[in-house]
Structure formats: C-alpha cells, structure tokens
Write a protein that holds these residues in place. Sequence first.
Motif, PDB file in Angstrom:
ATOM      1  N   PRO A 261      10.178 -48.249 -30.027  1.00  0.00           N
ATOM      2  CA  PRO A 261       8.859 -48.890 -29.931  1.00  0.00           C
ATOM      3  C   PRO A 261       7.868 -48.005 -29.202  1.00  0.00           C
ATOM      4  CG  PRO A 261      10.393 -49.862 -28.353  1.00  0.00           C
ATOM      5  CD  PRO A 261      11.191 -48.929 -29.211  1.00  0.00           C
ATOM      6  N   SER A 262       6.607 -48.076 -29.595  1.00  0.00           N
ATOM      7  CA  SER A 262       5.554 -47.251 -28.987  1.00  0.00           C
ATOM      8  C   SER A 262       5.045 -47.947 -27.736  1.00  0.00           C
ATOM      9  CB  SER A 262       4.417 -47.014 -29.986  1.00  0.00           C
ATOM     10  OG  SER A 262       4.896 -46.364 -31.135  1.00  0.00           O
ATOM     11  N   THR A 263       5.854 -47.926 -26.670  1.00  0.00           N
ATOM     12  CA  THR A 263       5.477 -48.591 -25.428  1.00  0.00           C
ATOM     13  C   THR A 263       4.911 -47.623 -24.403  1.00  0.00           C
ATOM     14  OG1 THR A 263       7.730 -48.355 -24.561  1.00  0.00           O
ATOM     15  CG2 THR A 263       7.211 -50.390 -25.755  1.00  0.00           C
ATOM     16  N   VAL A 264       4.840 -46.336 -24.738  1.00  0.00           N
ATOM     17  CA  VAL A 264       4.295 -45.330 -23.837  1.00  0.00           C
ATOM     18  C   VAL A 264       3.272 -44.505 -24.596  1.00  0.00           C
ATOM     19  CG1 VAL A 264       4.819 -43.406 -22.290  1.00  0.00           C
ATOM     20  CG2 VAL A 264       6.488 -45.246 -22.584  1.00  0.00           C
ATOM     21  N   PHE A 265       2.110 -44.277 -24.007  1.00  0.00           N
ATOM     22  CA  PHE A 265       1.058 -43.513 -24.659  1.00  0.00           C
ATOM     23  C   PHE A 265       1.554 -42.120 -25.052  1.00  0.00           C
ATOM     24  CE2 PHE A 265      -2.117 -46.341 -22.483  1.00  0.00           C
ATOM     25  CZ  PHE A 265      -2.743 -46.753 -23.645  1.00  0.00           C
ATOM     26  N   GLY A 266       1.264 -41.715 -26.290  1.00  0.00           N
ATOM     27  CA  GLY A 266       1.477 -40.338 -26.704  1.00  0.00           C
ATOM     28  C   GLY A 266       2.881 -39.978 -27.115  1.00  0.00           C
TER      29      GLY A 266
ATOM     30  N   ALA B 284       2.686 -55.148 -26.838  1.00  0.00           N
ATOM     31  CA  ALA B 284       1.968 -54.900 -25.590  1.00  0.00           C
ATOM     32  C   ALA B 284       1.302 -53.535 -25.666  1.00  0.00           C
ATOM     33  CB  ALA B 284       2.939 -54.932 -24.405  1.00  0.00           C
ATOM     34  N   PRO B 285       0.215 -53.315 -24.932  1.00  0.00           N
ATOM     35  CA  PRO B 285      -0.411 -52.000 -24.946  1.00  0.00           C
ATOM     36  C   PRO B 285       0.519 -50.965 -24.321  1.00  0.00           C
ATOM     37  CG  PRO B 285      -1.380 -53.385 -23.245  1.00  0.00           C
ATOM     38  CD  PRO B 285      -0.492 -54.269 -24.066  1.00  0.00           C
ATOM     39  N   PRO B 286       0.558 -49.748 -24.859  1.00  0.00           N
ATOM     40  CA  PRO B 286       1.407 -48.700 -24.267  1.00  0.00           C
ATOM     41  C   PRO B 286       0.969 -48.383 -22.846  1.00  0.00           C
ATOM     42  CG  PRO B 286       0.638 -48.075 -26.461  1.00  0.00           C
ATOM     43  CD  PRO B 286      -0.141 -49.282 -26.059  1.00  0.00           C
ATOM     44  N   ILE B 287       1.896 -47.839 -22.068  1.00  0.00           N
ATOM     45  CA  ILE B 287       1.591 -47.510 -20.682  1.00  0.00           C
ATOM     46  C   ILE B 287       1.442 -46.003 -20.530  1.00  0.00           C
ATOM     47  CG2 ILE B 287       2.829 -49.522 -19.844  1.00  0.00           C
ATOM     48  CD1 ILE B 287       5.102 -47.751 -19.050  1.00  0.00           C
ATOM     49  N   ASP B 288       0.861 -45.610 -19.426  1.00  0.00           N
ATOM     50  CA  ASP B 288       0.634 -44.201 -19.119  1.00  0.00           C
ATOM     51  C   ASP B 288       1.979 -43.558 -18.766  1.00  0.00           C
ATOM     52  OD1 ASP B 288      -0.075 -41.731 -18.167  1.00  0.00           O
ATOM     53  OD2 ASP B 288      -1.728 -42.456 -16.940  1.00  0.00           O
ATOM     54  N   PRO B 289       2.378 -42.482 -19.450  1.00  0.00           N
ATOM     55  CA  PRO B 289       3.667 -41.846 -19.128  1.00  0.00           C
ATOM     56  C   PRO B 289       3.736 -41.338 -17.700  1.00  0.00           C
ATOM     57  CG  PRO B 289       2.396 -40.498 -20.669  1.00  0.00           C
ATOM     58  CD  PRO B 289       1.712 -41.815 -20.573  1.00  0.00           C
ATOM     59  N   SER B 290       2.594 -40.961 -17.107  1.00  0.00           N
ATOM     60  CA  SER B 290       2.613 -40.486 -15.724  1.00  0.00           C
ATOM     61  C   SER B 290       3.000 -41.612 -14.769  1.00  0.00           C
ATOM     62  CB  SER B 290       1.254 -39.904 -15.338  1.00  0.00           C
ATOM     63  OG  SER B 290       0.233 -40.890 -15.409  1.00  0.00           O
ATOM     64  N   ALA B 291       2.556 -42.847 -15.063  1.00  0.00           N
ATOM     65  CA  ALA B 291       2.926 -43.993 -14.229  1.00  0.00           C
ATOM     66  C   ALA B 291       4.419 -44.268 -14.346  1.00  0.00           C
ATOM     67  CB  ALA B 291       2.122 -45.222 -14.634  1.00  0.00           C
ATOM     68  N   LEU B 292       4.933 -44.207 -15.573  1.00  0.00           N
ATOM     69  CA  LEU B 292       6.357 -44.439 -15.783  1.00  0.00           C
ATOM     70  C   LEU B 292       7.184 -43.365 -15.085  1.00  0.00           C
ATOM     71  CD1 LEU B 292       8.335 -46.318 -17.226  1.00  0.00           C
ATOM     72  CD2 LEU B 292       8.208 -44.811 -19.207  1.00  0.00           C
ATOM     73  N   THR B 293       6.742 -42.117 -15.147  1.00  0.00           N
ATOM     74  CA  THR B 293       7.447 -41.026 -14.486  1.00  0.00           C
ATOM     75  C   THR B 293       7.440 -41.212 -12.975  1.00  0.00           C
ATOM     76  OG1 THR B 293       6.847 -39.492 -16.264  1.00  0.00           O
ATOM     77  CG2 THR B 293       7.522 -38.527 -14.164  1.00  0.00           C
ATOM     78  N   ALA B 294       6.284 -41.608 -12.425  1.00  0.00           N
ATOM     79  CA  ALA B 294       6.185 -41.807 -10.975  1.00  0.00           C
ATOM     80  C   ALA B 294       7.113 -42.923 -10.509  1.00  0.00           C
ATOM     81  CB  ALA B 294       4.736 -42.128 -10.598  1.00  0.00           C
ATOM     82  N   VAL B 295       7.146 -44.015 -11.253  1.00  0.00           N
ATOM     83  CA  VAL B 295       8.014 -45.139 -10.881  1.00  0.00           C
ATOM     84  C   VAL B 295       9.479 -44.729 -11.003  1.00  0.00           C
ATOM     85  CG1 VAL B 295       8.752 -47.455 -11.524  1.00  0.00           C
ATOM     86  CG2 VAL B 295       6.320 -46.897 -11.464  1.00  0.00           C
TER      87      VAL B 295
ATOM     88  N   VAL C 144      13.029 -52.526 -16.052  1.00  0.00           N
ATOM     89  CA  VAL C 144      13.553 -53.399 -17.098  1.00  0.00           C
ATOM     90  C   VAL C 144      12.559 -53.414 -18.255  1.00  0.00           C
ATOM     91  CG1 VAL C 144      14.248 -55.750 -17.698  1.00  0.00           C
ATOM     92  CG2 VAL C 144      14.760 -54.845 -15.417  1.00  0.00           C
ATOM     93  N   VAL C 145      13.043 -53.273 -19.478  1.00  0.00           N
ATOM     94  CA  VAL C 145      12.198 -53.366 -20.667  1.00  0.00           C
ATOM     95  C   VAL C 145      12.525 -54.680 -21.368  1.00  0.00           C
ATOM     96  CG1 VAL C 145      11.529 -52.306 -22.860  1.00  0.00           C
ATOM     97  CG2 VAL C 145      12.168 -50.866 -20.916  1.00  0.00           C
ATOM     98  N   TRP C 146      11.500 -55.499 -21.576  1.00  0.00           N
ATOM     99  CA  TRP C 146      11.687 -56.796 -22.233  1.00  0.00           C
ATOM    100  C   TRP C 146      10.482 -57.059 -23.121  1.00  0.00           C
ATOM    101  CZ3 TRP C 146      10.266 -62.126 -19.956  1.00  0.00           C
ATOM    102  CH2 TRP C 146      10.714 -63.142 -20.818  1.00  0.00           C
ATOM    103  N   ALA C 147      10.755 -57.382 -24.393  1.00  0.00           N
ATOM    104  CA  ALA C 147       9.710 -57.714 -25.364  1.00  0.00           C
ATOM    105  C   ALA C 147       8.636 -56.624 -25.428  1.00  0.00           C
ATOM    106  CB  ALA C 147       9.062 -59.066 -25.031  1.00  0.00           C
ATOM    107  N   GLY C 148       9.074 -55.363 -25.373  1.00  0.00           N
ATOM    108  CA  GLY C 148       8.142 -54.253 -25.481  1.00  0.00           C
ATOM    109  C   GLY C 148       7.304 -54.023 -24.242  1.00  0.00           C
ATOM    110  N   ARG C 149       7.706 -54.628 -23.109  1.00  0.00           N
ATOM    111  CA  ARG C 149       6.971 -54.478 -21.863  1.00  0.00           C
ATOM    112  C   ARG C 149       7.883 -53.896 -20.793  1.00  0.00           C
ATOM    113  NH1 ARG C 149       4.823 -58.169 -24.902  1.00  0.00           N
ATOM    114  NH2 ARG C 149       2.648 -58.800 -24.683  1.00  0.00           N
ATOM    115  N   TRP C 150       7.309 -53.011 -19.973  1.00  0.00           N
ATOM    116  CA  TRP C 150       8.057 -52.383 -18.885  1.00  0.00           C
ATOM    117  C   TRP C 150       7.794 -53.162 -17.599  1.00  0.00           C
ATOM    118  CZ3 TRP C 150      11.105 -47.880 -19.298  1.00  0.00           C
ATOM    119  CH2 TRP C 150      11.069 -47.254 -20.549  1.00  0.00           C
TER     120      TRP C 150
END
Length: 339
Positions: free
Chosen positions: A90-95, A135-146, A187-193
């Motif tokens: 799923p396209s849950t992360v921008f780019g 859900a709108p994709p999230i910024d990969p930098s935010a996911l990396t930081a977390v 946790v990933v649920w219903a296309g949301r992080w």
Amino acid sequence: MASTTHRALRLLSLLGSRRQWPLRELATRLEVSERTVRRDIDTLRELGYPITTIHGPDGGYRLGTGHTLPPLLFDHDQALAVAVALQTAPSTVFGLEDDTARALTTLQQVMPDELRASMESLRLTRLQNYWEFPAPPIDPSALTAVGAAIRHRHVLVTETLRLDGTRPTPADDDFEPARRIEPHHLVVWAGRWYLVAYDLADHQWRVHRVDRIHPRPTTYRFAIREPPDNDLAHFVMSSHDRGDTPTAWECTGTARLNLPAHVVARWAPGGSVVEHLDPDHCRLTLGAWSWAGIAGILATFDTDLTDLHPPELVQACQRLAHRWAMSTNPPHSTPQDPD
C-alpha cells in the motif's frame, strides 16, 4: 538448513566483493573445509548463479562476466513472494510507489533466469476498493525518525499537526504544546501508521497517528517498559483517542451510540472518529458514498442510536427502517382466479 543458507549468503557476498577468489581463501573466510565450499558452489550453480571456475596456479572462482549479484538467495516461492509484496504494497508513505517499482526491476535484473521468469510472470494491477478507507501517505522522514528513536530507545519531542500537515503556532486556537514521549512500537492498521508511546507528561500510554505528529529526536535514552496490553493490536484498536480524522467522503454523519468508546473504536471502519462521552456512550463520526451507507454501518453495532446528524442521515435511517419492516412483514398478495 539455516546454517547452509547463511553460509551461501556469505559466499555470494564474498564472490561479489571482488573479481576472483582462491578456493583456500574462501574456505578460510567461511571457516569451513574446501570440500564444503565446492559443495556450496555447486548448489548455487544449480540455482542458476553463474559462478565460473578459473584453472591454474592462480585459479579460483568468480562470478560470470557481466553479472552483479547482491547477497540474496531466493527459491521459487520466495521470488514470487517478493514480486507479490512489492506490487501490492500500500502507498502509505510519500514517494515510495516509484521506489517499489524500481526495487522490483532491480531484483529481476540480478535474478537467475528461472527465478526472473517466475517473477515476471506475475504482473499485477491493483484496484482500490471503496472499503479500504485510504489514508494520506506520511512523510518518510517522520517514519525514519520514529523508527530510529524506537530502535535506539531515544525520547521523542512531538508536535501535533493540522490536517493539511502544517504546525500551529502559539497564537493559533488549535495550538498544543510539544510533548515528550517514549516511543515503543509501530503498528500499521487499515493503511495507517500508529505509534504506541508512553507520555512523560501525564504518565499514560497513548496511541499517535504518525502522519499527525512532527517528531524531533533527542539523545535522551529510556528504559524498556512493559506494554500496556499483552495484545498490542487490541490496545491500538480499542484506543479511541489515537489521532484519527474523518476520511473525505461524499457523505459524512455522526451518531451517539449506547456503547463504550473502546468497543466502537475496535470495530469502527478506518477513516472514522470515535469520541468518548461517558463510560457507556460515545459519538461516532464516519463517512460513506451514500447516506444509506452510513446508516447501514451504524446498524452493524446493534445498539440504540440518538442525536443523529445531519438530517439526511436521519432520513436515510428512516427509509432503511421502513424497508426492513417491509421485508419482515411483506404485504399479502391477492390470489389469482384460476383460468
């Protein structure tokens, strides 16, 4: 089998790191006998990897000319699993959509012919279903930081974002002070992080939508805590205050349900919002492609509904109630006279 596979991965990595390897040196690096190295090379050749034998005093082994192989070893089923995973991710992360396509192409190029044919035979087209509640994709930098903060057990400073991704200023009505949290699980649920974290301000476990926070890493370490629930999935699904926002639909309505918020939160569709009212009641806000669709979803909770909004939702519920009443009490048909 595990040790053999691990050794084969190391052997491929060594062969790909320089042009040619003497047999004795490979055996020394792998800490096995020369006979074992020969057997592993024969195994790799059977899988289609082009390993060439160089004869003579300066001989040894090298990868076939023109091939650059990563340290990967896939069987037929694994190759198909990779092809399916990259095409259905799923396209849950921008780019990342283009990146997954490039990753699939790169893997296919370095696979042996037989495995490459298996991967290329499985070309998929993904069609989005209305019930996916994207859900709108999230910024990969935010996911990396977390992710890095979880791995290194570093405290995060988080700021709540607006729906459009901007940060409120102290002069704005919706401004919330930054919070210091201990990030523990993603946790990933219903296309949301979602991030399961311990809030250091009120000493409570909370669930945060990763796309609704701006994380700022720190260097302060924290100790591992016992999770709030032995079942993290249950904790996330039953947490009503997890930063969810209504998904944009043609129709959006709300209703007061005679059920606790944690019960409704677990079963409410993705893209809906559950508001705690009291221990036995909550408010559910959700959307659908029609007012009847919202009414039908509300009916699945099998409880009393009050305070419905807007009027179109009330009318849809009345129409459905009439249809259901008619289906249980069909009108009597008039018998026809025999010919």
